[in-house]
Design an enzyme around this catalytic site. Structure first.
Site, mmCIF file in Angstrom:
data_model
loop_
_atom_site.group_PDB
_atom_site.id
_atom_site.type_symbol
_atom_site.label_atom_id
_atom_site.label_comp_id
_atom_site.label_asym_id
_atom_site.label_seq_id
_atom_site.Cartn_x
_atom_site.Cartn_y
_atom_site.Cartn_z
ATOM 1 N N ARG A 258 0.668 -1.111 0.138
ATOM 2 C CA ARG A 258 0.069 -0.002 0.085
ATOM 3 C C ARG A 258 0.688 1.463 -0.104
ATOM 4 N NH1 ARG A 258 -1.340 2.549 4.304
ATOM 5 N NH2 ARG A 258 -1.260 0.454 5.886
ATOM 6 N N HIS A 262 -3.585 4.136 4.682
ATOM 7 C CA HIS A 262 -5.054 3.452 5.168
ATOM 8 C C HIS A 262 -5.865 3.827 4.166
ATOM 9 C CE1 HIS A 262 -7.210 -0.062 6.850
ATOM 10 N NE2 HIS A 262 -7.537 0.587 7.174
ATOM 11 N N TYR A 271 4.380 5.592 11.186
ATOM 12 C CA TYR A 271 4.849 4.068 11.864
ATOM 13 C C TYR A 271 5.377 3.594 10.474
ATOM 14 C CZ TYR A 271 0.216 2.688 8.943
ATOM 15 O OH TYR A 271 -0.604 3.863 7.729
#
Length: 362
Positions: A258, A262, A271
């Site tokens: 990805r 998200h 992160y």
């Protein structure tokens, strides 16, 4: 069979088109007509145009929370292309390329992300279930569809899309167990994009692969380069053919990434390291497919510029129409949840109408 040749327990992953646009094994290259190759690439580009425009609209406050697809086009388009019109698709919420390939129109897709209930209604000729936000619940729906087809003697299969995080849900294990016991014609398509929101793969499972989880439930699994449209098609086509012959389900792990967030409510910079993102950008499914087509003389930069410009204009026109006419009729929230409103819904609907009537808003 590919599913035996690329045993996940042996650390193997199916790849046919590498990141430099080269075919790694000509014997594995599926026979797809040139005009279809171009059509598939156009869908891939269209997916990216729609995706980037949606991100822009959301950031401008003109669209609701959106789930980006960039980087996952090949695993969606290549896999769903292996299905027939009579087959069923049970999506999660990040399947833009698959929806487009199956024939869902842009207005419907954008209406969903705009917050209009009609965005969940597709033509009955297109066998796709509505978006499933609860993680992995759609896997059981896919097994149910496949089992019903088997009981009725219909030559139909189902495919369920989900992410790596979905494998930690109870519904995942229940669905695989049920499919294995009854040998349902189901394909489980795990888009392993390395991150389930902020949770990396190594915190998601102790297994070396997600594909190997199939064997605990009595059927086969295969790990595939999810950025390789040919490998995704070949693996899914074999799984579909086996399912039609009564050989049961298959779990396909699409090893992809990805590139974006998200959802637009997420900040991936908190992160994950950008060096990881850039390394995966070199494996871009659009880039490698473009190089392959250019080598074949089927595509060039001028064709792409014209096509992208045309699609950008089309997307802008569709969204402009939605902004003018796509507002949600609040009744739809109550009217389309069930075939017939439940007593509780009827009570809530009456309260809502009374509230707005008292204020002269109806």
């Amino acid at each position: 069979m590919l599913v035996d040749q690329y045993n996940p327990f042996e650390g193997k992953m199916l790849q046919i088109l590498d990141q430099e646009g080269n075919i790694t094994d000509e014997k594995l290259l599926p026979e797809i007509p040139d005009e279809e190759l171009v059509r598939l690439f156009k869908i891939m580009l269209y997916t990216r145009v729609i995706d980037r425009k949606a991100l822009m609209y959301q950031r401008q406050g003109r669209m609701l929370t959106y789930a980006p697809n960039e980087g996952q086009e090949a695993c969606q388009i290549g896999s769903v292309y292996a299905l027939e019109q009579r087959d069923w698709m049970a999506p999660a919420f990040r399947e833009l390329g698959a929806w487009l390939t199956r024939g869902v129109d842009l207005k419907t897709l954008y209406l969903y992300w705009y917050g209009n209930e009609m965005g969940s209604k597709v033509s009955e000729e297109i066998r796709i279930l509505p978006v499933s936000i609860p993680i992995s619940s759609q896997l059981l729906h896919a097994v149910g569809l496949a089992y019903a087809a088997k009981v009725r003697g219909l030559d139909e299969v189902s495919i369920a899309y989900f992410g790596d995080g979905g494998t930690s849900e109870g519904d995942f294990h229940e669905a695989l167990n049920l499919a294995g016991v009854y040998k349902t014609p189901t394909i489980f398509l795990c888009q392993n994009n390395q991150w389930s929101i902020s949770v990396p793969k190594h915190f998601q499972t102790a297994s070396e692969t997600f594909a190997q989880k199939a064997y605990a439930y009595g059927f086969k699994g295969i790990k595939v380069d999810g950025n390789d449209i040919f490998a995704m098609y070949a693996a899914t086509k074999e799984a579909v053919d086996r399912a039609r012959k009564g050989e049961g389900p298959t779990l396909i792990e699409a090893y992809t990434y990805r590139l974006g967030a998200h959802t637009t409510s997420d900040d991936p910079t908190r992160y994950r390291d950008n060096t990881e993102v850039e390394a995966w950008r070199e494996k871009d499914p659009v880039k490698r497919f473009r190089i392959y087509l250019e080598k074949r003389g089927l595509w060039d930069e001028e064709i792409e510029k014209a096509y992208v410009a045309e699609k950008e204009e089309e997307v802008e026109q569709v969204f402009a129409d939605i902004e003018q006419n796509g507002g949600t009729a609040f009744d739809d929230v109550f009217m389309y949840q069930y075939a017939e409103m439940t007593p509780i819904l009827k009570e809530q609907y009456a309260e809502w109408k009374a509230f707005f009537q008292e204020r002269g808003m109806l």
